[in-house]
Write an enzyme that holds these catalytic residues in place. Structure first.
Site, PDB file in Angstrom:
ATOM      1  N   GLY A 143       7.210 -20.682 -35.111  1.00  0.00           N
ATOM      2  CA  GLY A 143       6.422 -21.343 -34.082  1.00  0.00           C
ATOM      3  C   GLY A 143       4.948 -21.108 -34.320  1.00  0.00           C
ATOM      4  CG  ASN A 203       3.834 -14.569 -24.226  1.00  0.00           C
ATOM      5  OD1 ASN A 203       2.792 -14.014 -24.585  1.00  0.00           O
ATOM      6  ND2 ASN A 203       3.956 -15.885 -24.201  1.00  0.00           N
ATOM      7  CE  LYS A 240      -1.139 -13.205 -23.815  1.00  0.00           C
ATOM      8  NZ  LYS A 240      -0.392 -13.169 -25.059  1.00  0.00           N
ATOM      9  CB  SER A 300       3.326 -20.785 -24.934  1.00  0.00           C
ATOM     10  OG  SER A 300       3.547 -19.880 -23.866  1.00  0.00           O
TER      11      SER A 300
END
Length: 307
Positions: A19, A106, A184, A254
Site C-alpha cells: 500500500g 496505525n 498519532k 487513509s
C-alpha cells in the site's frame, strides 16, 4: 598473495504490504542500498514512487508466495491493522533467530497484535508512522509530505535508525512511546471516520460546527488516553484541530481512500481502540461509540454484507 577485500552483502529486509506506506518505505530502503523484497498477495508490474512531480522506480524484488522467501535481517509490516493476521504466513517464513520486526501500522498495541504470529522471542518494534502518501495504482505510490517514524527508544530503535540512515526516512526514538502512539492516534480519530462516512475531504473541518464536534470527540478520547498512561491533554486537542485547519482542504485520509476503493476499513483499531479502552476504565465515550457503530455498518456494506 594479498587477500582481495569483498564488500559486505547489503542488509536484507522484507516489506509486507504494498500500500502507500509499504510501497514508499520499500522504495526508500532500496534507494538507500538495502536488499529489499516486497511481499504482496497479487503480482505487481514493479514499484514506482512519485514525489514533488518526479516519478522514480525502485528495483525491489517482488514475492507473491511465502514459499518464495527465506529469513531476512528486518521485516517491515505495513499492512492495515485489520490485515495483520493475514501476514502470519509471511512472518513465519521471514523471521529467523536474528530477525527484527518493525510494525508500521496505525492504532495502538502494535506489539501485542504481532507477537502471537511471529516465532517466540522475535524482537518487535512498534512504530508510529508520519507519512502522507497515497496508492494511486498497483505498484504506484504518490508521496505528499513527511517521512518520519517514531519508535520507543532503546537498542532496537538505534539499530532501526542505523538501518534507514541512508534513506529519506527519519527514525525518531522517543522516551514515552505510549504518549507518542496516542498522539498519532489523535490525528486519525476525527479525520479518518468523518471523511470516510461523509465522503468529503479535510476541508470539512473548516466548518465551525464540525470543528466543535471534533473538539468534543477528541476530549472524550483524551480522558481515555490519560487513563491508559498517556500524557494527553487539551493542548493535544487544540494541536489536532490546528493540524486539520492547516492541512490542504482537498486532502483525504487513509480511511476515505479505503472507502472510495471499496476496501475494508480500519475502524476497529482507531475508534474501536478508544471505545474498548474506555470500557476498561469505566469512561463513557458516546461520540466515539456512535462513530464506531456507523463505521461498522459502512464496513459491512463494503464487505458485501458479511459480518
Amino acid at each position: 598473495m594479498p587477500r582481495t577485500s569483498q564488500a559486505a552483502a547489503p542488509t536484507r529486509i522484507a516489506v509486507i504490504g504494498a500500500g502507500a506506506i509499504g510501497g514508499y518505505t520499500a522504495a526508500q530502503a532500496q534507494w538507500a542500498g538495502l536488499d529489499v523484497t516486497l511481499c504482496v498477495r497479487s503480482p505487481l508490474p514493479g514499484l514506482t514512487v512519485e514525489s514533488e512531480g518526479t516519478a522514480r522506480p525502485a528495483a525491489v524484488r517482488i514475492a507473491t508466495d511465502p514459499a518464495q522467501v527465506t529469513p531476512v535481517d528486518w521485516v517491515l509490516l505495513t499492512t492495515k491493522a485489520q490485515d495483520t493476521a493475514g501476514a502470519e504466513g509471511w512472518l513465519r517464513r521471514l523471521c529467523g533467530p536474528d530477525t527484527a520486526v518493525a510494525v508500521l501500522q496505525n492504532g495502538i498495541d502494535q506489539e501485542e497484535r504481532v507477537a502471537p504470529i511471529v516465532p517466540e522471542g522475535t524482537d518487535i518494534l512498534p512504530t508510529v508512522v508520519y507519512i502522507s502518501a497515497e496508492r494511486i495504482a498497483p505498484g504506484r505510490i504518490r508521496h505528499h509530505v513527511a517521512s518520519e517514524l517514531h519508535v520507543p527508544e532503546g537498542p532496537l530503535a538505534d539499530r532501526f535508525a542505523a538501518l534507514l540512515a541512508g534513506s529519506e526516512l527519519r527514525v525518531h526514538p522517543v522516551p514515552d512511546f505510549t504518549t507518542a502512539a496516542w498522539r498519532k492516534l489523535f490525528t486519525n480519530l476525527a479525520a479518518n471516520p468523518i471523511t470516510a462516512l461523509l465522503q468529503q475531504r479535510i476541508g470539512i473541518f473548516a466548518d465551525p460546527e464540525m470543528a466543535a464536534l471534533t473538539r468534543d470527540l477528541l476530549r472524550e478520547a483524551a480522558a481515555v488516553a490519560r487513563a491508559e498512561g498517556a500524557d494527553i491533554g487539551e493542548a493535544d486537542v487544540t494541536r489536532t484541530l490546528e493540524l486539520y485547519a492547516t492541512a490542504p482542504p482537498d486532502g483525504g485520509s487513509s480511511m476515505l481512500y479505503d472507502r472510495l476503493a471499496g476496501r475494508p476499513l480500519e475502524h476497529e483499531f482507531l475508534t474501536g481502540a478508544v471505545v474498548r479502552a474506555g470500557e476498561r476504565h469505566g469512561i463513557a465515550t458516546p461520540l466515539n461509540r456512535m462513530l464506531l457503530i456507523l463505521l461498522r455498518a459502512l464496513d459491512r456494506e463494503l464487505r458485501g454484507g458479511q459480518g
